[in-house]
Write an enzyme that holds these catalytic residues in place. Structure first.
Site, short mmCIF file in Angstrom:
data_model
loop_
_atom_site.label_atom_id
_atom_site.label_comp_id
_atom_site.label_asym_id
_atom_site.label_seq_id
_atom_site.Cartn_x
_atom_site.Cartn_y
_atom_site.Cartn_z
N ASP A 143 1.03 -0.83 -0.14
CA ASP A 143 0.18 0.42 -0.21
C ASP A 143 1.09 1.22 0.14
O ASP A 143 0.58 2.81 -0.59
CB ASP A 143 -1.01 -0.32 0.96
CG ASP A 143 -2.19 0.80 1.03
OD1 ASP A 143 -2.87 0.87 -0.31
OD2 ASP A 143 -2.36 2.03 1.95
N CYS A 159 -11.90 3.44 -4.29
CA CYS A 159 -10.56 3.04 -3.22
C CYS A 159 -10.91 4.49 -1.48
O CYS A 159 -10.99 3.73 -0.61
CB CYS A 159 -9.36 3.87 -3.25
SG CYS A 159 -7.62 3.68 -1.99
N TYR A 173 -9.73 5.19 8.57
CA TYR A 173 -10.44 4.49 7.90
C TYR A 173 -12.41 4.94 8.32
O TYR A 173 -12.92 5.17 6.86
CB TYR A 173 -10.80 3.55 7.11
CG TYR A 173 -9.51 3.53 6.27
CD1 TYR A 173 -8.47 4.44 5.45
CD2 TYR A 173 -8.17 2.63 6.58
CE1 TYR A 173 -7.44 4.30 5.46
CE2 TYR A 173 -6.89 2.30 6.05
CZ TYR A 173 -6.38 3.60 5.72
OH TYR A 173 -5.25 3.57 4.66
N GLU A 220 -9.82 -3.20 -6.09
CA GLU A 220 -9.78 -3.12 -4.07
C GLU A 220 -9.35 -4.74 -4.12
O GLU A 220 -9.06 -5.23 -2.85
CB GLU A 220 -11.15 -2.00 -4.65
CG GLU A 220 -10.12 -1.15 -4.28
CD GLU A 220 -9.43 -0.35 -3.32
OE1 GLU A 220 -9.11 -1.08 -2.17
OE2 GLU A 220 -8.51 0.32 -3.54
#
Length: 219
Positions: free
Chosen positions: A44, A135, A163, A204
């Site tokens: 990532d 995303c 998140y 994803e």
């Protein structure tokens, strides 16, 4: 129905697959082995560099000053803030910055970043908006799903909090509005936007799989 809602409805099966993926479920429960998480961190980190490029290139294609300013600002934020968060996460697992910067991209990471950068160079601003949407919205939705599954705090709680926090929610809201503005302004781009959205969404899902299986080149 907004265009972003229509995209999310079309990609619902991909979202459901992400929710059920063992990487997501085990991370939420706190039982995920460190090795797949470290693999995700490293990949990532490399992904985010190209994600920043996507926003920067989108900024050059924006036709109004406000959108251009915001897109270029996001590129700066990713490089200046989110990369620091990844380095901090990585340090907690004994991964130094030099290792993050030198790690080889796994095949799925190559596929995803190449798709994004190609879309940024060759596609319209509407296609770019659709390509970056999975995303942003995906991580918020998966983060919320993880929060629902989690029964107590554990070593991955900071990941979930990142998140599901208000700062990330605000970024996702702007991205969603950006998609809707492009959908309204460029009706002739709807098919291209759907294709870009679904390709990113599927990648994803594959990113979770890449991390869980610790995908490499086998060479």
């Amino acid at each position: 129905m907004t265009f972003s809602d229509a995209l999310l409805e079309e990609g619902e099966h991909v979202w459901e697959a992400q929710y059920e993926h063992p990487f997501v479920v085990e991370l939420a429960e706190g039982t995920l082995d460190e090795a797949p998480f470290q693999h995700w961190l490293k990949q990532d980190y490399r992904y985010l560099l190209d994600y920043a490029r996507l926003f920067a290139l989108a900024g050059t294609k924006a036709r109004d000053e406000e959108t251009m300013t915001h897109l270029l600002g996001v590129a700066h934020t990713v490089l200046d803030h989110e990369m620091d968060l990844h380095r901090s996460f990585a340090a907690d697992y004994g991964i130094e910055r030099e290792e993050l910067e030198s790690v080889e991209k796994a095949p799925t990471c190559v596929a995803y970043t190449n798709f994004l950068v190609r879309t940024a160079y060759e596609g319209s601003v509407a296609e770019i908006a659709a390509a970056l949407f999975p995303c942003m919205q995906g991580y918020q939705d998966v983060g919320e799903h993880m929060a629902d599954l989690a029964t107590e705090e554990h070593r991955y709680t900071p990941f979930i909090e990142m998140y599901t926090g208000e700062e990330f929610r605000e970024a996702t809201r702007w991205c969603r509005e950006f998609v809707d503005r492009c959908g309204e302004a460029y009706p002739g781009e709807h098919d291209a936007m759907r294709e870009a959205f679904l390709t990113s969404a599927k990648l994803e899902y594959r990113f979770w799989e890449m991390a869980y299986t610790q995908e490499g080149w086998g060479l």
